[in-house]
Design a protein around this motif. Structure first.
Motif, PDB file in Angstrom:
ATOM      1  N   LEU A 166       3.932 -15.477  -1.074  1.00 46.33           N
ATOM      2  CA  LEU A 166       3.522 -16.769  -0.538  1.00 46.33           C
ATOM      3  C   LEU A 166       4.748 -17.647  -0.268  1.00 46.33           C
ATOM      4  CD1 LEU A 166       0.477 -17.600  -2.834  1.00 46.33           C
ATOM      5  CD2 LEU A 166       0.414 -16.952  -0.435  1.00 46.33           C
ATOM      6  N   ALA A 167       4.658 -18.493   0.743  1.00 52.15           N
ATOM      7  CA  ALA A 167       5.726 -19.426   1.089  1.00 52.15           C
ATOM      8  C   ALA A 167       5.239 -20.842   0.820  1.00 52.15           C
ATOM      9  CB  ALA A 167       6.112 -19.264   2.545  1.00 52.15           C
ATOM     10  N   TYR A 168       5.918 -21.531  -0.090  1.00 46.36           N
ATOM     11  CA  TYR A 168       5.527 -22.883  -0.485  1.00 46.36           C
ATOM     12  C   TYR A 168       6.406 -23.899   0.238  1.00 46.36           C
ATOM     13  CZ  TYR A 168       3.025 -20.443  -4.141  1.00 46.36           C
ATOM     14  OH  TYR A 168       2.174 -19.606  -4.815  1.00 46.36           O
ATOM     15  N   PRO A 169       5.808 -24.934   0.825  1.00 48.74           N
ATOM     16  CA  PRO A 169       6.603 -25.930   1.549  1.00 48.74           C
ATOM     17  C   PRO A 169       7.381 -26.834   0.591  1.00 48.74           C
ATOM     18  CG  PRO A 169       4.308 -26.599   1.495  1.00 48.74           C
ATOM     19  CD  PRO A 169       4.380 -25.229   0.865  1.00 48.74           C
ATOM     20  N   VAL A 170       8.460 -27.399   1.124  1.00 46.75           N
ATOM     21  CA  VAL A 170       9.233 -28.415   0.407  1.00 46.75           C
ATOM     22  C   VAL A 170       9.182 -29.662   1.267  1.00 46.75           C
ATOM     23  CG1 VAL A 170      11.497 -29.052  -0.509  1.00 46.75           C
ATOM     24  CG2 VAL A 170      10.747 -26.664  -0.600  1.00 46.75           C
ATOM     25  N   ALA A 178       0.172 -23.181   0.371  1.00 41.22           N
ATOM     26  CA  ALA A 178       1.128 -22.110   0.682  1.00 41.22           C
ATOM     27  C   ALA A 178       0.749 -21.375   1.963  1.00 41.22           C
ATOM     28  CB  ALA A 178       1.197 -21.121  -0.476  1.00 41.22           C
ATOM     29  N   ARG A 179       1.786 -20.864   2.620  1.00 40.90           N
ATOM     30  CA  ARG A 179       1.604 -20.067   3.824  1.00 40.90           C
ATOM     31  C   ARG A 179       1.568 -18.599   3.410  1.00 40.90           C
ATOM     32  NH1 ARG A 179       5.310 -17.485   6.724  1.00 40.90           N
ATOM     33  NH2 ARG A 179       7.062 -18.536   5.730  1.00 40.90           N
ATOM     34  N   ARG A 180       0.596 -17.865   3.918  1.00 39.14           N
ATOM     35  CA  ARG A 180       0.487 -16.426   3.633  1.00 39.14           C
ATOM     36  C   ARG A 180       1.585 -15.669   4.368  1.00 39.14           C
ATOM     37  NH1 ARG A 180      -2.430 -15.462  -0.741  1.00 39.14           N
ATOM     38  NH2 ARG A 180      -4.135 -16.916  -0.819  1.00 39.14           N
TER      39      ARG A 180
END
Length: 60
Positions: free
Chosen positions: A40-44, A56-58
Motif C-alpha cells: 500500500l502507498a500512504y500519502p504524506v 492508501a493507494r493500492r
C-alpha cells in the motif's frame, strides 16, 4: 520535504506492520509498504504521513 530518518524507522504499515519506505517525489509524497503481499502507498500531506488504510493507494 522528506521525512526524518528517525521517524521513518519507527513507522510501520497499519495493515500488515511491515516497514515503510520513503517514495517522495516532487509532486506526490508518499510512503510505500515494503510487505510482499501488501504494498500500500500512504500519502504524506503537509509533511504528515496519513497512515489510514482507507486513504492508501493500492499497488498497480
Amino acid at each position: 520535504m522528506p521525512l526524518e530518518a528517525g521517524l521513518l524507522e519507527i513507522l510501520a504499515c497499519p495493515a500488515c506492520h511491515a516497514p515503510l519506505s520513503d517514495a517522495t517525489s516532487a509532486d506526490e509524497p508518499e510512503l510505500i509498504c515494503t510487505g510482499k503481499d501488501c504494498g500500500l502507498a500512504y500519502p504524506v500531506r503537509d509533511g504528515i504521513p496519513v497512515l489510514l488504510v482507507d486513504e492508501a493507494r493500492r499497488p498497480a
